[in-house]
Design a protein around this motif. Structure first.
Motif, PDB file in Angstrom:
ATOM      1  N   VAL A   1       0.844  -1.193   0.000  1.00 36.65           N
ATOM      2  CA  VAL A   1       0.000   0.000   0.000  1.00 36.65           C
ATOM      3  C   VAL A   1       0.878   1.241   0.000  1.00 36.65           C
ATOM      4  O   VAL A   1       1.829   1.326   0.767  1.00 36.65           O
ATOM      5  N   ARG A   2       0.579   2.192  -0.866  1.00 36.40           N
ATOM      6  CA  ARG A   2       1.203   3.516  -0.803  1.00 36.40           C
ATOM      7  C   ARG A   2       0.096   4.538  -0.651  1.00 36.40           C
ATOM      8  O   ARG A   2      -0.969   4.400  -1.247  1.00 36.40           O
ATOM      9  N   PHE A   3       0.376   5.547   0.170  1.00 37.94           N
ATOM     10  CA  PHE A   3      -0.642   6.572   0.384  1.00 37.94           C
ATOM     11  C   PHE A   3      -0.247   7.871  -0.304  1.00 37.94           C
ATOM     12  O   PHE A   3       0.941   8.140  -0.521  1.00 37.94           O
ATOM     13  N   VAL A   4      -1.266   8.667  -0.632  1.00 35.77           N
ATOM     14  CA  VAL A   4      -1.038  10.015  -1.133  1.00 35.77           C
ATOM     15  C   VAL A   4      -2.041  10.918  -0.411  1.00 35.77           C
ATOM     16  O   VAL A   4      -3.156  10.482  -0.093  1.00 35.77           O
ATOM     17  N   ASP A   5      -1.618  12.130  -0.093  1.00 34.62           N
ATOM     18  CA  ASP A   5      -2.479  13.025   0.693  1.00 34.62           C
ATOM     19  C   ASP A   5      -3.678  13.496  -0.145  1.00 34.62           C
ATOM     20  O   ASP A   5      -3.718  13.310  -1.364  1.00 34.62           O
ATOM     21  N   VAL A   6      -4.625  14.118   0.552  1.00 40.86           N
ATOM     22  CA  VAL A   6      -5.870  14.515  -0.102  1.00 40.86           C
ATOM     23  C   VAL A   6      -5.910  16.022  -0.355  1.00 40.86           C
ATOM     24  O   VAL A   6      -5.160  16.790   0.243  1.00 40.86           O
ATOM     25  N   ASP A   7      -6.827  16.403  -1.228  1.00 41.44           N
ATOM     26  CA  ASP A   7      -7.051  17.808  -1.557  1.00 41.44           C
ATOM     27  C   ASP A   7      -7.730  18.490  -0.358  1.00 41.44           C
ATOM     28  O   ASP A   7      -8.657  17.931   0.213  1.00 41.44           O
TER      29      ASP A   7
END
Ligand SMILES: *Cc1c(COP(=O)(O)O)cnc(C)c1O
Length: 383
Positions: free
Chosen positions: A99-105
């Motif tokens: 799993v890789r995460f990316v931040d949200v708007d």
């Protein structure tokens, strides 16, 4: 007491239709792979603007099934967001991929396409953006980036039945769209159920085969698959409820609008809506200071609220092995401490919404201090 979600009110309205539907399944005693599932798959896919629908045993298994059908596995990476229900990430873990995460708007709370490109590595195979709270994520930008990097896109629309992006329902976007019919979702079964929609016939065949033990015929198994089928009782219940979903969705939008009006001009951040989308308000989530004090003051008065979600996934013990740290996704983390979900279900009355809105205003003005004599009389008795 006003609950966050009240499923009993919905049941009271549908009692006879649901009992008839369930009884019909009992009488025919076809519980798996029967006519109700087939009919509901077709109806839900059509309502969602997709060519095909494959019923599953839950939203979680819909996500896992889709990744498996796309051939995602050990050595691969899949990118999602840290502010979602853990099932989104679990589905990735179940395939063996990491799993890789990316931040949200900061406005939409959904995957930030501007941060996405940097998170992609040469191992990345797929994206799972989430239509959080029923607001579709930026499908245009995400699709563009996915195309540039040759990635699959599987949307997690577990909270977004009948929502629209660019005037179109969500079911046909990307490679596949996964829905949940968990009882508390906008369209809820009387148990667990889910669905994958897609416009890709080859993918549909593979999803159906894998969900049913990798079967071609009764005892001919092409690959080791799963038991991820939707059952007939759930399909029959969902078929009855689907008829009401457009009206329920309309009512959720009305309730959201009423909250927006009552809460305007006070220090509460109400939901921002992207002008390209038509959201379905699975949750009505505000942001405010002194969230915890206000939450408990509201509970004392008789208003239940929720937090979706209080701990970001990269800060959960379950995902500590990924090596992320607090501070890695500042937007998602900041929101985890300030968001509050107000009661939201179609059967809420205008009186109840108004009362909740006014009490939230009072509480925000008082910083969460007890408002004397504000104990709520049970409005639900009125209907
Ligand atoms: C509910 C939910 C799921 C999981 O669905 P289940 O049917 O409970 O397995 C996945 N993702 C999101 C965003 C959800 O809200």
């Amino acid at each position: 007491m006003i609950p966050l979600v009240d499923l009993k009110r919905q049941y009271a309205l549908l009692r006879e239709d649901l009992q008839t539907a369930i009884q019909w399944v009992m009488e025919t005693s076809v519980f798996i792979n029967g006519p109700h599932t087939k009919q509901f798959e077709q109806k839900f896919a059509r309502a969602s603007g997709a060519r095909y629908g494959v019923g599953t045993s839950s939203g979680t298994t819909a996500l896992h099934l889709t990744l498996a059908a796309l051939g995602i596995g050990l050595g691969d990476e899949v990118i999602t967001v840290p502010n979602t229900f853990i099932a989104t990430a679990e589905a990735i873990t179940m395939t063996g991929a990491s799993v890789r995460f990316v931040d949200v708007d900061p406005q939409s709370y959904t995957m930030d396409p501007h941060k996405l490109a940097k998170a992609i590595t040469d191992k990345t195979r797929a994206l799972i953006p989430v239509d959080l709270y029923g607001q579709p994520c930026d499908r245009k930008m995400i699709a563009k980036i996915a195309e540039q990097h040759d990635l699959f896109v599987v949307y997690d629309a577990a909270q977004a039945h009948l929502a629209e992006f660019g005037g179109k329902p969500l079911g046909g976007f990307g490679d596949a769209v996964c829905y949940s019919f968990f009882p508390g979702k906008n369209l809820g079964a009387c148990g667990d159920a889910g669905m994958v929609t897609t416009n890709n016939l080859e993918l549909e065949r593979r999803l159906r085969m894998l969900a049913n033990h990798g079967r071609m015929e009764k005892y001919t198994h092409q690959v080791p698959g799963f038991n991820y089928r939707m059952d007939e009782i759930q399909a029959a219940v969902l078929d009855v409820k689907l008829t009401h979903l457009p009206a329920w969705t309309k009512r959720r939008r009305q309730i959201a609008q009423l909250y927006d009006i009552i809460l305007s001009g006070c220090p509460v951040v109400t939901p921002w809506v992207d002008e390209r989308v038509n959201p379905v308000y699975h949750l009505y989530v505000v942001r405010l200071k002194n969230r915890d004090a206000i939450k408990s003051a509201l509970a004392d008065i008789g208003i239940a609220t929720g937090i979706h979600y209080p701990v970001c996934l990269h800060c959960q013990e379950a995902y500590s092995h990924l090596g992320y740290q607090k501070g890695d996704f500042p937007i998602a983390e900041k929101y985890a401490d300030t968001i509050l979900s107000l009661p939201m279900f179609p059967e809420l009355t205008d009186d109840e919404v108004t009362t909740i809105g006014k009490i939230v205003r009072q509480q925000v003005a008082g910083g969460g201090a007890q408002v004397s004599g504000a104990r709520l009389t049970p409005l639900s008795a009125k209907g």
